[in-house]
Design a protein around this motif. Structure first.
Motif, short mmCIF file in Angstrom:
data_model
loop_
_atom_site.label_atom_id
_atom_site.label_comp_id
_atom_site.label_asym_id
_atom_site.label_seq_id
_atom_site.Cartn_x
_atom_site.Cartn_y
_atom_site.Cartn_z
N GLU A 84 0.89 -1.17 0.16
CA GLU A 84 -0.03 -0.27 0.49
C GLU A 84 0.81 1.67 0.39
O GLU A 84 0.53 2.17 -0.86
CB GLU A 84 -1.13 0.20 1.78
N ARG A 97 1.29 4.09 -3.14
CA ARG A 97 1.15 6.01 -2.83
C ARG A 97 2.69 6.63 -3.17
O ARG A 97 2.54 7.10 -3.20
CB ARG A 97 0.74 6.08 -1.62
N MET A 154 2.59 9.51 -6.16
CA MET A 154 3.45 10.80 -5.93
C MET A 154 4.05 12.10 -6.41
O MET A 154 3.47 13.02 -6.12
CB MET A 154 5.12 10.45 -5.09
N THR A 180 3.58 13.06 1.15
CA THR A 180 4.57 12.38 0.97
C THR A 180 5.76 12.26 2.08
O THR A 180 5.82 10.63 2.59
CB THR A 180 5.65 11.90 -0.74
N LEU A 230 4.05 10.66 5.25
CA LEU A 230 3.73 8.60 5.03
C LEU A 230 5.31 8.27 5.01
O LEU A 230 4.75 6.61 5.95
CB LEU A 230 3.14 8.56 3.44
#
Length: 230
Positions: free
Chosen positions: A139, A143, A147, A155, A158
């Motif tokens: 996951e 992502r 980005m 980002t 995360l």
């Protein structure tokens, strides 16, 4: 049966990290540990072959899904990631006569002779170079792959969240390692301990999270460089 001392329950995540290292860390505490399953479902795990054998042979232990309180009360959401393990009909979820019947079928399929016939293939698979595990959750990688065009701060958040998770797990693994070594060097432990499997598994978990951290640090460095360049 030996039980572990009261500690905060371990939160299980079937999609993250190295479960074998988590199991080794929990086993180092004792034969039984409290856990929180996905969805906030509280439970207990029994660890180690002998403890699990004792548990499963107890006459008051039942495995049928109708005994799963959270499921019976409707607290399990659709799509729960462990649903199949809890509800599939088979030897691991059957009780009484059904369990004995299914176990009889399995026993006939895995006779000593049949197991011996499988030995060459098992040894071949064991000798093959292992596939490198994915160190990060798919996951997150998805992502990151998408980005471009997203605010760098999103980002960065995360990645920092993943780093915090990895540092926490790594810290727990290192504390467990220190407890297992108990003042001995690694060489002394590996040459003199009765069981080294949990320790070697723990080393795998340590390496796993260290690799996560290296990748995260690299991503953050690239982000900072691009922001500086404008």
């Amino acid at each position: 049966m030996e039980t572990s001392s009261p500690t905060p329950p371990h939160r299980m995540d079937p999609a993250d990290g190295c479960p074998h290292a988590d199991n080794a860390r929990l086993l180092a505490r004792g034969a039984v540990a409290s856990v929180v399953l996905p969805g906030g479902i509280e439970g207990m795990v029994v660890l180690g072959h002998e403890a699990l054998r004792e548990f499963l042979q107890h006459p008051e232990v039942a495995k049928d899904a109708r005994h799963f309180t959270a499921l019976r009360e409707g607290r399990i959401e659709p799509g729960w990631p462990l649903m199949t393990f809890a509800t599939v009909e088979g030897m691991t979820t059957a009780d009484g006569a059904d369990h004995r019947r299914l176990r009889s079928l399995i026993s006939r399929a895995f006779t000593p002779r049949r197991v011996e016939e499988l030995r060459p293939r098992v040894e071949e698979l064991a000798a093959a170079p292992p596939r490198r595990p994915t160190a990060l959750r798919d996951e997150l990688l998805i992502r990151i792959q998408a980005m471009d065009g997203v605010e760098p701060a999103v980002t960065r958040e995360l990645i920092e969240e993943r780093m915090s998770w990895a540092r926490g797990k790594l810290d727990r693994y290192l504390r467990t390692r220190d407890r297992l070594l108990d003042g001995r060097t690694e060489e002394e432990y590996l040459s003199g301990a009765d069981r080294i499997g949990p320790y070697l598994t723990l080393l795998g978990g340590i390496a796993f999270e260290q690799e996560n951290l290296r990748w995260c640090e690299r991503v953050l460095a690239v982000l900072e460089q691009r922001v500086a360049l404008g």
